[in-house]
Design a protein around this motif. Structure first.
Motif, PDB file in Angstrom:
ATOM      1  N   VAL A  95       7.633  -6.215  14.820  1.00 18.78           N
ATOM      2  CA  VAL A  95       6.841  -7.141  15.502  1.00 18.78           C
ATOM      3  C   VAL A  95       6.822  -8.610  14.821  1.00 18.78           C
ATOM      4  O   VAL A  95       6.711  -9.760  15.140  1.00 18.78           O
ATOM      5  N   ASP A  96       6.904  -8.298  13.457  1.00 16.99           N
ATOM      6  CA  ASP A  96       6.477  -9.295  12.320  1.00 16.99           C
ATOM      7  C   ASP A  96       7.883  -9.298  11.608  1.00 16.99           C
ATOM      8  O   ASP A  96       7.821  -8.605  10.493  1.00 16.99           O
ATOM      9  N   ASP A  97       8.849  -9.816  12.007  1.00 14.12           N
ATOM     10  CA  ASP A  97       9.880 -10.055  10.798  1.00 14.12           C
ATOM     11  C   ASP A  97      10.355 -11.374  10.134  1.00 14.12           C
ATOM     12  O   ASP A  97      11.320 -11.762   9.779  1.00 14.12           O
ATOM     13  N   GLY A  98       9.035 -11.834   9.731  1.00 13.20           N
ATOM     14  CA  GLY A  98       9.041 -13.090   8.964  1.00 13.20           C
ATOM     15  C   GLY A  98       9.436 -12.949   7.595  1.00 13.20           C
ATOM     16  O   GLY A  98       9.287 -11.780   7.260  1.00 13.20           O
ATOM     17  N   ARG A  99       9.615 -13.717   6.864  1.00 11.83           N
ATOM     18  CA  ARG A  99      10.154 -13.640   5.259  1.00 11.83           C
ATOM     19  C   ARG A  99       9.111 -13.072   4.707  1.00 11.83           C
ATOM     20  O   ARG A  99       9.605 -12.122   3.704  1.00 11.83           O
ATOM     21  N   GLN A 100       8.069 -13.092   4.740  1.00 10.69           N
ATOM     22  CA  GLN A 100       7.031 -12.253   3.910  1.00 10.69           C
ATOM     23  C   GLN A 100       7.098 -10.868   4.109  1.00 10.69           C
ATOM     24  O   GLN A 100       7.128 -10.006   3.332  1.00 10.69           O
ATOM     25  N   SER A 101       7.285 -10.374   5.626  1.00 13.90           N
ATOM     26  CA  SER A 101       7.305  -8.939   5.829  1.00 13.90           C
ATOM     27  C   SER A 101       8.526  -8.471   5.295  1.00 13.90           C
ATOM     28  O   SER A 101       8.606  -7.300   4.906  1.00 13.90           O
ATOM     29  N   VAL A 102       9.640  -9.099   5.490  1.00 12.96           N
ATOM     30  CA  VAL A 102      10.814  -8.694   5.001  1.00 12.96           C
ATOM     31  C   VAL A 102      10.773  -8.549   3.474  1.00 12.96           C
ATOM     32  O   VAL A 102      11.372  -7.601   2.822  1.00 12.96           O
ATOM     33  N   TYR A 103      10.320  -9.339   2.831  1.00 14.49           N
ATOM     34  CA  TYR A 103      10.226  -9.204   1.339  1.00 14.49           C
ATOM     35  C   TYR A 103       9.131  -7.924   1.147  1.00 14.49           C
ATOM     36  O   TYR A 103       9.476  -7.229   0.087  1.00 14.49           O
ATOM     37  N   VAL A 104       7.962  -7.838   1.625  1.00 18.85           N
ATOM     38  CA  VAL A 104       7.151  -6.687   1.341  1.00 18.85           C
ATOM     39  C   VAL A 104       7.828  -5.384   1.808  1.00 18.85           C
ATOM     40  O   VAL A 104       7.909  -4.421   0.846  1.00 18.85           O
ATOM     41  N   ARG A 105       8.815  -5.259   2.674  1.00 18.90           N
ATOM     42  CA  ARG A 105       9.781  -4.080   3.036  1.00 18.90           C
ATOM     43  C   ARG A 105      10.511  -3.928   1.779  1.00 18.90           C
ATOM     44  O   ARG A 105      10.788  -2.682   1.310  1.00 18.90           O
ATOM     45  N   ARG A 106      11.121  -4.870   1.343  1.00 15.31           N
ATOM     46  CA  ARG A 106      12.143  -4.852   0.287  1.00 15.31           C
ATOM     47  C   ARG A 106      11.565  -4.318  -0.998  1.00 15.31           C
ATOM     48  O   ARG A 106      12.179  -3.443  -1.838  1.00 15.31           O
TER      49      ARG A 106
END
Length: 262
Positions: A95-106
């Motif tokens: 639901v939150d696919d912003g840049r910060q979320s993508v970075y956290v998952r990476r």
């Protein structure tokens, strides 16, 4: 090219196999956790790198990761990290696919590489080299893509399935106190005997928690059940993954064999 001392054969630019197929299966299972997912499993494993469609699938991934890292996922993601408003869970959801979320998952995927390696090193002591068994099969006859048992061990598949079923039961809630008591009693197997002492007494002694576990309708009750799963159930599941010592191994046909040759 074959490195006999390491028991590793390079088959191509993208595939490296050992002569210990159980290690190949573990490595493939961990790759699915982080990058590819596994739709064969119920509930399906969504890959950490992509995020999760809802909190239950995030919880299911955490449980599956416990089995496939021998509990060492906790070195990177601890149960409190999976709590709502923890600062991490929100980034794990699609639901939150912003840049910060993508970075956290990476970053989590990268950090879990060490936890996966630790599980690999610990399991290699139990994964003996396989040259040829009584049926004439060799290590190369086992396809890690087709093997359905985590770590090529039925005991770990049974643990995984029992834990997943227990979480599904808790997520739905219980019809009455007897159903709840039977569920708590059933946790002996999925926790490998490590469920918290006095668990049922603690539940019954907390009227708000008891009410939430018996309420199958209210969304707020489901949030309480999720918190209970993370705080009380998951630590026992992770301990079970660390303490289980599955003996039999399987080949890709589902037949079981002694652990001494896989």
């Amino acid at each position: 090219m074959t490195d006999a001392s390491a028991g590793v054969e390079e088959i191509g630019a993208e595939e490296t196999r050992t002569t210990r197929p159980a290690l190949d299966v573990l490595d493939r299972d961990q790759d699915r956790l982080l990058y590819e997912g596994d739709p064969r499993r119920e509930p399906p494993i969504q890959p950490l790198s992509d995020g999760f469609d809802d909190v239950f699938l995030a919880l299911s991934w955490f449980q599956a990761a416990g089995v496939r890292t021998l509990g060492h996922v906790e070195r990177v993601i601890e149960p409190p990290d999976m709590m709502p408003m923890s600062g991490m869970l929100e980034h794990l959801l699609t639901v939150d696919d912003g840049r910060q979320s993508v970075y956290v998952r990476r970053r989590l995927v990268e950090e879990l590489d060490d936890a996966c390696d630790l599980a690999y090193r610990q399991f290699r002591e139990r994964a003996g080299e396989r040259v040829e068994d009584a049926e004439g099969e060799t290590w190369s006859d086992v396809d890690p893509e087709e093997e359905s048992n985590p770590l090529m061990r039925p005991a770990f598949r049974q643990l995984d399935q029992a834990q997943a079923a227990a979480l599904k039961g808790l997520w739905r809630g219980f019809e009455d106190r007897e159903a709840l008591g039977r569920w708590v009693r059933s946790l002996s197997a999925p926790t490998n005997g490590e469920k918290p002492e006095g668990m049922l007494a603690d539940i019954v002694g907390s009227p708000p928690l008891l009410e939430a576990l018996l309420d199958q309708r209210e969304t707020e009750a489901k949030v309480t059940r999720y918190r209970f799963a993370v705080a009380v159930v998951m630590p026992s599941f992770l301990t079970a993954a660390r303490t289980l010592n599955g003996g039999e191994r399987t080949d890709s046909s589902g037949a079981t064999h002694g652990a001494f040759n896989s």
